[in-house]
Scaffold this active site. Structure first.
Site, mmCIF file in Angstrom:
data_model
loop_
_atom_site.group_PDB
_atom_site.id
_atom_site.type_symbol
_atom_site.label_atom_id
_atom_site.label_comp_id
_atom_site.label_asym_id
_atom_site.label_seq_id
_atom_site.Cartn_x
_atom_site.Cartn_y
_atom_site.Cartn_z
ATOM 1 N N ASP A 264 0.872 -1.172 0.000
ATOM 2 C CA ASP A 264 0.000 0.000 0.000
ATOM 3 C C ASP A 264 0.911 1.224 0.000
ATOM 4 O OD1 ASP A 264 -2.130 1.671 -0.081
ATOM 5 O OD2 ASP A 264 -3.206 0.775 1.590
HETATM 6 C C1 NOJ Z 1 -3.905 3.999 -0.086
HETATM 7 C C2 NOJ Z 1 -5.096 3.106 0.004
HETATM 8 O O1 NOJ Z 1 -5.095 2.426 1.243
HETATM 9 C C3 NOJ Z 1 -5.168 2.098 -1.120
HETATM 10 O O2 NOJ Z 1 -6.368 1.384 -1.011
HETATM 11 C C4 NOJ Z 1 -5.045 2.795 -2.441
HETATM 12 O O3 NOJ Z 1 -5.186 1.863 -3.486
HETATM 13 C C5 NOJ Z 1 -3.702 3.481 -2.481
HETATM 14 N N1 NOJ Z 1 -3.621 4.472 -1.413
HETATM 15 C C6 NOJ Z 1 -3.442 4.163 -3.832
HETATM 16 O O4 NOJ Z 1 -4.196 5.290 -3.946
#
Ligand code: NOJ
Length: 758
Positions: A292
């Protein structure tokens, strides 16, 4: 574009002599592995690490920006030291980045372009929690197929969706982004979504790679506080959290994303157990894991890594293959291999997985295949709108309908449409709106006007929900003081035969980083509702929200309540379809609605206590200051018709291992209009080697019946349905007595028992 590709392609062939390039012919599964190895053998360590790096395109931040500047990113692209990018949108932008990479780098390995396409790209569908309320797997698949097509029309070929985190806490803002509290329903939706995004074959340029996220446990963050620690043991992890991910892996999802949280003290991103042993080991899944946003470096504040280099070491060893905008892998991996702290085979394994997905997507055949202006020009946006309306109306849940106030009767000649969300064209687009345009939804007011009712329609906002700018990065400042619009709303309500009140949450009130300690109607909304009720009791409350709300007062005082979530582009038309009776509501809640926020986390598939009686003198699983149980249970939803369940029958009271028995129940539409019912099957394993939930969903069927019609609904019960992760750490069905429960929600159920014998 094709011509340019040919130039690039011949260059590519020159460099990678070992790769057999059959332009135009789909890469077959067998020779993908050979091709992957051929590429890998030619790569330097620096280039391999480069494949494990993902950069943000800079203009659509969904997390803190990394320290790497644009110039440096461009240089790295030219050197072929980037594996993928996120938030790079449009054919021009993706082509520009791909060209920098393909025309300058030595290895010419195409980039993937990822984006959070969560509930539509331009055409916006209901937020995932809302869409799940349709219990309609075809609908879930179709909205994903459309989102994929609209994405590739802008060069995006990878979505960070579906989010399949089990979430039981309405305080957690991201509950809107998943399928709610149930493991079985979430698993079914996960597979439907993946099939919709990826189609039959990833190499079809109208499909995109999907991501199962967040692996794992993220939805069970303590007290619903985002990014927080998760305290679950083996039983909960394997039986409640992991099954949707297993289903996604089995369905061939291209990528997984790990998660920000710790589980029992170990950050998921650094968990060897989750990523290496379970996902890549026991499940033998072949795709790649993206971290993430910055979650590798976030192991430093977690107190699990000393610095970026240490974080890179932990994450790579644990099986995180790509670093999203985190800067840890480029900072540390080469050095770690050179110092002998990481074996190069770990890097090879990660890169092999990344290359495998790229080959399967056909990117090596044509790196520009997703940048097709002709395809972009042919996207049938009008058709997509119709589908969005269809799915939105199926997602609506009728929670209350006293004295059949709905559908709106022809005797109603004046309707006052009131509330801060009544003419709001933006909130239904919801959070995680991708390229859904601001203010582009059909509002409730517009929808009712479009419906051509034989009634005068008046409108008053009453109160605003909040003031000023708000966005993904900034929540709305809620209005707690400005009551100036209330008198006008009261006057309009007084004159009307029926009031439609649109209340709920702002689009950016739920979503990432939007945990709330209070989940009632924010600001002055309840006050407005109470004032309106003083002058007119014929109120239909339309809720527009991303998370379950605490609506106890409304449930006791308002005759009709419609849960309309944030339904997307066609929201108002879909709501009007239900209010006017053009569509008979069929949605069912994918999540329990509480009586009070203090009940959270709240979910139907709980364990019993040792003192489950209703006797107040024993410790019972309730609070002494409120009625026990949810306000509206999981699986609940009304229709304009009524359904009667007849006697449940079982073909045998004994299930032998390896065989099946059939449960049947006659379902009758006892009202006078056509309607759809979601028939739900729950199971309870009465005695087992670990305590089992009091009931768990194990099957459902959408049944449409004409008035007076009866259908025998059947479910086959087999041992697969009875399996769980038991005290011996095995997925097994254990002998003994089971209860089967069938009905239209998780509380009104007919029960029958049987024995399972091995
Ligand atoms: C953080 C989020 O937790 C995740 O779900 C997302 O895909 C990413 N950022 C990218 O934006």
């Amino acid at each position: 574009m094709r011509k340019n590709f040919i130039i690039v392609s011949s260059f590519l062939l020159g460099t990678m002599g070992a790769i057999s390039q059959n332009s135009g012919i789909k890469s077959s599964v067998q020779n993908v592995e050979t091709k992957v190895d051929s590429v890998l053998n030619l790569m330097t360590l620096e280039e391999k690490v480069g494949q494990m790096v993902q950069y943000n395109g800079s203009w659509d931040l969904t997390g803190p920006a990394s320290e790497v500047g644009n110039k440096e990113k461009e240089d790295r692209l030219k050197k072929g030291l980037v594996g993928s990018m996120l938030n790079v949108l449009s054919i021009e932008a993706t082509e520009k980045a791909q060209r920098l990479n393909m025309e300058n780098s030595r290895m010419k390995i195409p980039l993937m372009f990822g984006y959070d396409v969560i509930h539509g790209y331009k055409t916006i569908f209901p937020v995932p929690l809302g869409e799940t309320a349709s219990w309609d797997l075809e609908a879930a698949k179709e909205s994903a197929r459309i989102a994929a097509l609209e994405s590739v029309a802008e060069g995006v070929n990878w979505t960070f969706s579906p989010m399949i985190d089990i979430s039981r806490d309405a305080r957690w803002g991201r509950i809107m982004e998943g399928s709610g509290e149930d493991t079985y329903l979430t698993s079914k939706i996960a597979v439907a979504k993946i099939k919709g995004y990826q189609g039959e074959d990833l190499s079809d340029a109208k499909t995109i790679a999907a991501t199962a996220k967040h692996f794992a446990g993220y939805g069970l963050a303590e007290a619903g506080r985002d990014y927080n620690a998760v305290h679950i043991g083996k039983n909960e992890l394997h039986n409640a959290v992991l099954p949707p991910f297993k289903a996604a892996a089995d369905a061939g999802v291209a990528t997984f994303m790990n998660s920000f949280n710790t589980i029992d003290g170990i950050p998921a991103t650094g968990s060897e157990r989750l990523q290496r042993e379970i996902l890549k080991g026991a499940w033998d899944w072949q795709g790649f894991v993206v971290s993430d946003w910055g979650s590798i470096s976030e192991m430093i504040p977690h107190g699990f890594a000393r610095d970026k280099v240490h974080a890179a070491e932990i994450a790579a060893k644990a099986g995180s293959d790509m670093d999203m905008e985190g800067g840890a892998y480029e900072a540390g991996l080469e050095q770690l291999v050179e110092e002998g702290k990481i074996d190069e085979s770990i890097i090879d394994e990660a890169v092999r997985r990344i290359l495998r997905v790229k080959f399967k997507m056909g990117l090596f055949d044509d790196p520009y295949r997703y940048m097709d202006a002709e395809l972009a020009a042919s996207v049938p946006f009008e058709d997509h709108k119709n589908t969005a309306r269809d799915i939105a109306k199926k997602s609506i849940v009728l929670l209350k309908n006293e004295n059949d106030l709905l559908p709106i009767k022809s005797s109603v000649k004046k309707i006052a449409v009131i509330g801060p969300l009544a003419d709001d064209k933006d909130t239904p687009i919801g959070n995680w709106r991708a390229q859904g345009e601001t203010n582009s939804a059909v509002s409730v007011l517009e929808g009712l006007k479009n419906a051509d009712l034989d009634a005068e329609i008046t409108y008053s906002k009453g109160v605003t929900l909040g003031e000023g700018e708000r966005s993904f990065l900034m929540p709305l400042k809620i209005n707690e003081t400005d009551r100036s619009g209330i008198p006008d709303a009261v006057a309009k309500a007084k004159e009307a035969d029926l009031v439609v009140m649109a209340l709920g949450e702002d689009a950016f009130q739920s979503g990432e980083g939007r945990s709330q300690a209070n989940i009632g109607l924010a600001g002055l909304q309840l006050e407005l509702l109470k004032e309106i009720r003083e002058v007119n009791k014929n109120i239909v409350l339309v809720l527009i929200n991303g998370r379950p709300l605490e609506i106890t007062w409304s449930s006791e005082n308002i005759p009709a309540i419609v849960e309309a979530w944030q339904l997307g582009s066609e929201s108002g038309n879909a709501i009007a379809d239900v209010l006017t009776g053009k569509y008979n509501p069929s949605g069912k809640l994918p999540v329990s609605f509480p009586r009070a926020v203090g009940q959270e986390p709240l979910y139907y598939n709980r364990m019993n206590t040792g003192r489950p009686s209703n006797d107040l003198h024993v410790t019972y699983s309730h609070y002494t200051d409120i009625e026990n149980g949810p306000l509206f249970p999981f699986g609940f939803g009304l229709s304009y018709t009524t359904f009667d369940y007849g006697d449940v029958e079982l073909s045998s009271k004994e299930l032998q291992a390896g065989e099946g028995i059939t449960l049947s129940v006659p379902l009758t539409n006892s009202g006078d209009i056509k309607g759809k019912e979601v028939v739900q099957l729950y199971i309870h394993d009465l005695v087992a080697s670990v305590a089992r939930p009091i009931k768990e969903l194990k099957g459902f069927e959408l049944v449409e019946l004409a008035p007076g019609e009866t259908k025998n609904v059947e479910f086959t019960i087999d041992e697969k349905m009875l399996e769980f992760f038991n005290a011996s750490d095995k997925w097994e069905a254990e002998e003994g007595e089971f209860e089967l429960m069938v009905g239209g929600n998780s509380e009104d159920l007919k029960t029958i028992k049987f024995n399972y014998v091995k």
